[in-house]
Design an enzyme around this catalytic site. Structure first.
Site, mmCIF file in Angstrom:
data_model
loop_
_atom_site.group_PDB
_atom_site.id
_atom_site.type_symbol
_atom_site.label_atom_id
_atom_site.label_comp_id
_atom_site.label_asym_id
_atom_site.label_seq_id
_atom_site.Cartn_x
_atom_site.Cartn_y
_atom_site.Cartn_z
ATOM 1 N N ASP A 133 68.426 42.053 62.527
ATOM 2 C CA ASP A 133 67.746 43.034 62.594
ATOM 3 C C ASP A 133 66.830 43.869 61.863
ATOM 4 O O ASP A 133 67.406 43.280 60.234
ATOM 5 C CB ASP A 133 67.580 43.968 63.975
ATOM 6 C CG ASP A 133 66.243 43.965 64.881
ATOM 7 O OD1 ASP A 133 64.909 43.888 64.072
ATOM 8 O OD2 ASP A 133 66.713 43.937 66.073
ATOM 9 N N ASP A 183 59.774 38.944 70.079
ATOM 10 C CA ASP A 183 57.884 39.600 70.459
ATOM 11 C C ASP A 183 57.708 37.906 71.133
ATOM 12 O O ASP A 183 57.463 36.840 69.703
ATOM 13 C CB ASP A 183 57.445 39.612 68.646
ATOM 14 C CG ASP A 183 56.590 40.741 68.786
ATOM 15 O OD1 ASP A 183 56.004 39.758 69.920
ATOM 16 O OD2 ASP A 183 56.018 41.225 67.855
ATOM 17 N N LYS A 187 49.101 36.932 71.416
ATOM 18 C CA LYS A 187 47.268 36.404 71.586
ATOM 19 C C LYS A 187 47.950 34.507 70.682
ATOM 20 O O LYS A 187 48.380 34.587 70.016
ATOM 21 C CB LYS A 187 46.301 36.817 70.473
ATOM 22 C CG LYS A 187 46.535 38.671 70.934
ATOM 23 C CD LYS A 187 45.186 39.377 70.010
ATOM 24 C CE LYS A 187 45.688 40.522 69.631
ATOM 25 N NZ LYS A 187 44.719 42.066 69.059
ATOM 26 N N THR A 261 69.012 46.399 80.476
ATOM 27 C CA THR A 261 68.186 47.328 79.375
ATOM 28 C C THR A 261 67.026 48.317 79.539
ATOM 29 O O THR A 261 66.576 48.498 80.428
ATOM 30 C CB THR A 261 67.565 46.456 77.041
ATOM 31 O OG1 THR A 261 66.102 45.794 78.163
ATOM 32 C CG2 THR A 261 68.678 45.746 77.252
ATOM 33 N N PHE A 263 64.706 48.513 78.229
ATOM 34 C CA PHE A 263 63.553 48.039 78.246
ATOM 35 C C PHE A 263 63.009 46.669 79.078
ATOM 36 O O PHE A 263 62.041 46.850 80.054
ATOM 37 C CB PHE A 263 63.520 47.178 76.605
ATOM 38 C CG PHE A 263 62.325 45.929 76.374
ATOM 39 C CD1 PHE A 263 60.620 46.517 76.441
ATOM 40 C CD2 PHE A 263 61.750 44.402 76.836
ATOM 41 C CE1 PHE A 263 59.688 45.833 75.510
ATOM 42 C CE2 PHE A 263 61.530 44.066 76.616
ATOM 43 C CZ PHE A 263 60.354 44.617 76.061
ATOM 44 N N GLU A 264 64.309 46.210 79.797
ATOM 45 C CA GLU A 264 64.448 45.134 80.709
ATOM 46 C C GLU A 264 63.655 45.582 82.126
ATOM 47 O O GLU A 264 63.026 45.579 82.682
ATOM 48 C CB GLU A 264 65.641 44.060 80.780
ATOM 49 C CG GLU A 264 65.793 43.075 81.823
ATOM 50 C CD GLU A 264 66.600 42.024 81.638
ATOM 51 O OE1 GLU A 264 66.522 41.883 82.531
ATOM 52 O OE2 GLU A 264 67.851 42.687 80.976
#
Length: 282
Positions: A133, A183, A187, A261, A263-264
């Site tokens: 990362d 990510d 767009k 997580t 986030f999930e």
């Protein structure tokens, strides 16, 4: 999370300042990067590969969040032991890196703050996790979690995972590849930045042992469709699902499981649908 679950590519995480159309280089970004190196002289380098590798479209955005005291201390004390910069200058001896030539090693691209990585390392101490990362606070947090939980099977890699795979990992060296919540670059003009592309998979499969598992997950439907198309198109990979579709979410307690997580969980609470993809190297 990021390049899955964090800054190598995180679904919806805060982006670094600057244009999304160009990889950061020079100017204010270089100044901030230089400051980071000064704060952690024995920690991760700001741009480990430097100028000796070509500039290209990147799948990640650097995240320059505030580093806490505890994260900074972990970077200062533990980086020289458990961290490595992706400089692309030499091949890694994974057996030497993990202190066990027989230990299978999986590559995790993007780990956010590292909580899920630490949980997976705790649940499977016989497997090494090379976690890549570019998020400095996350790197420090994962090192801190590894020390706190007595984990010896985690190594933290700083920099571009493409350079890591192409220049530093030997062919058929990895027992698995994990890309969780990269990510989605929603767009249309940015979709060329998505990590899971044919060129990436073509490279990655050469670094995987026969039988190695590729596990991807995303909560962005169009990206899930692209992942399925790209992975299915590889002659070197086989979908674990007989119908050729998405896999049921593997329970963390079972084989190939991944923890839920924050986030999930937040995405699920908003009604997001998470897709898992499980493919095996032929």
């Amino acid at each position: 999370m990021s390049a899955g679950g964090g800054p190598q590519g995180a679904s919806g995480g805060p982006a670094a300042p600057g244009s999304p159309d160009e990889a950061p280089a020079g100017g204010g970004g270089a100044a901030v990067a230089g400051q980071r190196r000064l704060h952690f002289p024995e920690g991760p380098a700001a741009d480990p590969a430097g100028s000796h590798h070509e500039r290209r479209i990147r799948s990640f955005r650097p995240r320059r969040g505030r580093v806490t005291t505890g994260q900074g201390e972990a970077l200062r004390r533990l980086w020289s032991t458990w961290g490595l910069d992706i400089d692309g200058r030499e091949k890694l001896d994974l057996g030497a890196l993990f202190g066990d030539p027989a230990m299978p090693v999986v590559l995790e691209i993007g780990f956010g703050m590292g909580e899920a990585t630490a949980q997976m390392a705790t649940a499977d101490p016989g497997t090494g996790i090379l976690a890549a990362d570019v998020h400095t606070p996350g790197q420090g947090n994962l090192l801190s979690l590894a020390e706190r939980n007595g984990l010896t099977n985690v190594r933290v890699a700083n920099g571009d995972a493409i350079i890591l795979l192409r220049e530093m990992i030997e062919p058929a060296a990895l027992a698995g590849l994990r890309v969780y919540f990269p990510d989605p670059w929603p767009k249309k003009r940015h979709q060329k930045r998505r990590l899971i592309q044919p060129e990436f998979i073509e490279l990655a499969v050469t670094r995987l042992k026969p039988g190695a598992l590729v596990h991807c997950a995303t909560d962005w439907e169009p990206y899930a469709e692209q992942m399925l198309e790209v992975l299915s198109a590889s002659s070197e990979l086989e979908n674990t699902q007989p119908d050729g579709g998405y896999a049921p979410r593997p329970a963390f307690e079972g084989p190939n499981g991944r923890p839920l997580t924050k986030f999930e969980g937040a995405g699920l609470n908003k009604g997001h649908v998470v897709h898992d993809l499980l493919f095996v190297r032929r």
